[in-house]
Design an enzyme around this catalytic site. Structure first.
Site, PDB file in Angstrom:
ATOM      1  N   GLY A 198     -31.249  41.579  41.406  1.00 50.37           N
ATOM      2  CA  GLY A 198     -30.755  40.354  40.812  1.00 50.37           C
ATOM      3  C   GLY A 198     -29.379  40.508  40.201  1.00 50.37           C
ATOM      4  O   GLY A 198     -28.653  39.528  40.027  1.00 50.37           O
ATOM      5  N   GLU A 206     -25.345  44.589  43.964  1.00 52.70           N
ATOM      6  CA  GLU A 206     -25.611  45.586  44.988  1.00 52.70           C
ATOM      7  C   GLU A 206     -25.346  46.997  44.462  1.00 52.70           C
ATOM      8  O   GLU A 206     -24.591  47.185  43.511  1.00 52.70           O
ATOM      9  CB  GLU A 206     -24.730  45.324  46.215  1.00 52.70           C
ATOM     10  N   ASP A 256     -36.871  47.198  29.657  1.00 58.15           N
ATOM     11  CA  ASP A 256     -37.128  46.836  31.063  1.00 58.15           C
ATOM     12  C   ASP A 256     -37.643  48.056  31.834  1.00 58.15           C
ATOM     13  O   ASP A 256     -37.207  48.334  32.951  1.00 58.15           O
ATOM     14  CB  ASP A 256     -35.871  46.282  31.726  1.00 58.15           C
TER      15      ASP A 256
END
Length: 658
Positions: free
Chosen positions: A341, A344, A456
């Site tokens: 998201g 790259e 995360d």
């Protein structure tokens, strides 16, 4: 003296009554050949040793190395000198100069020797020693007093030394040195690790692993130990901070002023040289000003709200865009490693041959300037073998690029959730991965210079190297805690649905215990080989945590084990891990263990954990019942309730209340 197969062991109490001069210097003269008193070998060796004190620029950053061919022979003499990392430049040079004199007297005819002093080490050889690991002969100093609770003390000591080993190994070429402390019951352990800076990161880590392992044979459970080897050393003490704070890396001293009495001719020559140099310096100054203005303009995008440029101190990590473009072949498709998201990731190779992974943030990514700045300022300060190392960044035009060390084996989810590749992860491999991840999180929570909550943590943010060692990455959403801070709250809920603790997902409250919750979910997935929402997708109502709890409660815990593991597992280890999982995902944060306890439970059977209660998987069920499209997770200011998040595993970033 023959090269010893056993260390030089000296059992002494570290006390102020012991004079260091009775312990040092400690010489070892190798029996690899002798030279005569009038030989050219002696002349070459003497010249190299004296260059430490005669050449003002010979000792830089606490390290000295030199070599020279012996006239008329095919032999070469190699010399290495290194100082403790907290020594000043002048103290370092004084120690090395004194040791150079001592070693020539203590080993007068040997072609190879090492001399240990309290603050530095000098060695020479007729074989190449630069960039090679040497762990014998070592010199050991041991406090003869025993600690009271060996299991607790040794577990805390092992965690601390492991953390400092990774920090020293990954601290760059100028100073491979790390210090830290850790509580162990009523005691505080202070420790230091160091390698000579000519070693690579892996060599330094291997060297420290070798000598730290000698604790088991010589001095397990002792209150203080120092082991010095030619290429590395470590030391720890109880309730006695023996090291000084470390500032900037040791700098070379300026050259001494010229002696008085110079002739007028010399003065004229000096002026003739100085004038044109002055012009050059003015031009250089103007150029630097232009470059500073350009860089200032480039960094405007990541200024804080106060307007202060927080990246100023990180300029040494800044890459030119042209360098990154050349390294990745202009972000060619062949070099693309993946996409998320945020943008790259590309594989690249720097001009020095080093492989890198470049994260290229897309302009449409919600991981924007804040996360970019956060990751640079945060990760650059972290050094641990189980954290991906940030090598640098680039900020030019619309490009925001982060360059990391290249980790070849992709992410954990690439193996874990693939029907064929998961067979490569037998139980010993998974247990090793779990333990290493736990040590990495413990470093973030307690042992790093900053207390950090990742926010995360998930399988796709765990990379695996060639030896399947895990490395945690993606700190764009991480938060820094104060030293004594235990909890914080936020109106911006970030992270990945399914890994969030209930108090964070529903009230915006996060702490080290919310990090423990994420670790518990991650551990469940590693044991079961299934994603957290797998069973919800399968039967429309049950999540992985719910399924595992049911099997545990019904006395069938091994039913949840990934069949791909086969018969490689140890029943006690699996049960201990499942027990720990369920404790980590308890609804009440106070019941969850700390990461220090988790690491201790993984490394020892001495702790009997409490029985787990009903875990906190109910949060997902409640959110799933809501009819709102599950695209974003936001915190309502007035009601402190959550609006659901995505279930596709994508990270949720920088979301604001409406």
């Amino acid at each position: 003296m023959d090269l010893p197969n056993l260390p030089l062991l000296l059992l002494l109490m570290f006390a102020s009554t012991i004079n260091a001069q009775t312990l040092f210097p400690r010489p070892v003269c190798y029996n690899t050949g002798n030279f005569t008193a009038d030989s050219t070998y002696l002349t070459t060796l003497t010249t190299l040793l004296s260059s430490i004190s005669t050449n003002y620029l010979s000792v830089t950053y606490g390290f000295f190395s030199a070599s020279a061919n012996v006239s008329g022979t095919s032999q070469t003499v190699y010399i290495i000198g290194s100082c403790l990392g907290d020594l000043t430049t002048e103290s370092c040079r004084a120690c090395l100069s004194g040791s150079a004199i001592d070693i020539s007297h203590l080993c007068p005819i040997q072609k190879a020797a090492v001399l240990y002093s309290e603050n530095c080490t000098v060695r020479y050889s007729n074989a190449s020693i630069l960039g090679t690991i040497t762990t014998y002969p070592d010199f050991e100093l041991v406090n003869v007093n025993n600690v009271t609770s060996q299991d607790t003390y040794n577990a805390a000591l092992g965690t601390l030394l492991d953390s400092l080993r990774g920090e020293a190994a990954g601290s760059g070429p100028l100073r491979k040195y790390a210090t830290g402390s850790r509580s162990a019951g009523f005691d505080t352990i202070y420790a230091m690790t160091q390698c000579t800076p000519d070693l690579t990161e892996q060599q330094c880590s291997d060297c420290l692993v070798t000598i730290i392992a000698r604790l088991t044979d010589c001095c397990a459970g002792k209150m203080g130990v120092r082991i010095m080897a030619p290429s590395c050393q470590f030391r720890y003490e109880t309730n006695d901070q023996f090291f000084n704070p470390v500032g900037d890396p040791l700098q070379p001293s300026p050259a001494p002023p010229p002696p008085p009495g110079k002739s007028n001719k010399a003065t004229v020559i000096t002026i003739a040289i100085t004038l044109p140099l002055g012009g050059v310096m003015i031009l250089l100054s103007l150029t630097c000003c232009i470059l500073r203005r350009k860089r200032k303009k480039m960094n405007e995008a990541v200024k804080g709200k106060s307007g202060a440029n927080e990246l100023t101190t990180m300029e040494s990590l800044q890459f030119d865009l042209a360098t990154i473009q050349a390294a990745t072949n202009y972000f060619s498709h062949e070099n693309k490693l993946g996409e998320g998201g945020f943008g790259e990731v590309f594989q690249g190779r720097l001009p020095n041959g080093q492989q890198i992974a470049v994260k290229r943030l897309s302009q449409s990514s919600r991981q924007g300037d804040g996360e970019f700045k956060n990751e640079i300022l945060l990760v650059a300060k972290l050094q641990h073998r189980n954290l991906v190392r940030l090598l640098g960044f680039c900020l030019e035009g619309d490009e925001k690029l982060l360059a990391y060390e290249f980790v070849p084996n992709k992410s954990l989810d690439y193996f874990l959730f693939d029907l064929e590749k998961r067979r490569q992860l037998d139980w010993p491999s998974r247990y090793k991965i779990v333990f290493a991840i736990a040590r990495g999180i413990l470093y973030l929570h307690e042992d790093s210079r900053l207390r950090i909550i990742h926010r995360d943590l998930k399988c796709s943010n765990i990379l695996l190297d060639n030896e399947m060692n895990p490395k945690i990455l993606d700190f764009g959403m991480a938060r820094i805690f104060g030293v004594n801070q235990t909890q914080a709250s936020t109106n911006k809920i970030v992270g990945t649905f399914g890994y969030m603790s209930p108090e964070y997902a529903m009230h915006g409250e996060f702490s080290v215990k919310s990090g423990v919750y994420s670790f518990g979910i991650l551990l469940l997935e590693i044991i079961c080989g299934k994603k957290n929402n797998f069973y919800h997708q399968l039967d429309g109502g049950k999540y992985l945590a719910s399924y595992v709890w049911d099997q545990w409660r019904d006395g069938k815990p091994l039913e949840v084990l990934d069949p791909a593991i086969g018969d490689t597992y140890t029943r006690d280890e699996v049960l201990r891990c499942l027990h720990m999982c369920l404790l980590c995902i308890q609804e009440d944060p106070a019941i969850r263990p700390t990461m220090a306890t988790v690491v201790l439970m993984l490394s020892s059977n001495s702790i009997t954990p409490p029985s787990p209660q009903h875990p906190a998987f109910f949060v997902q069920s409640r959110l799933r019942e809501l009819s709102i499209p599950m695209e974003e997770l936001e915190l309502d200011q007035s009601t402190k309730r959550t609006i659901p998040s995505s279930t596709n595993g994508m990270s949720v970033t920088e979301l604001h209340p409406r």
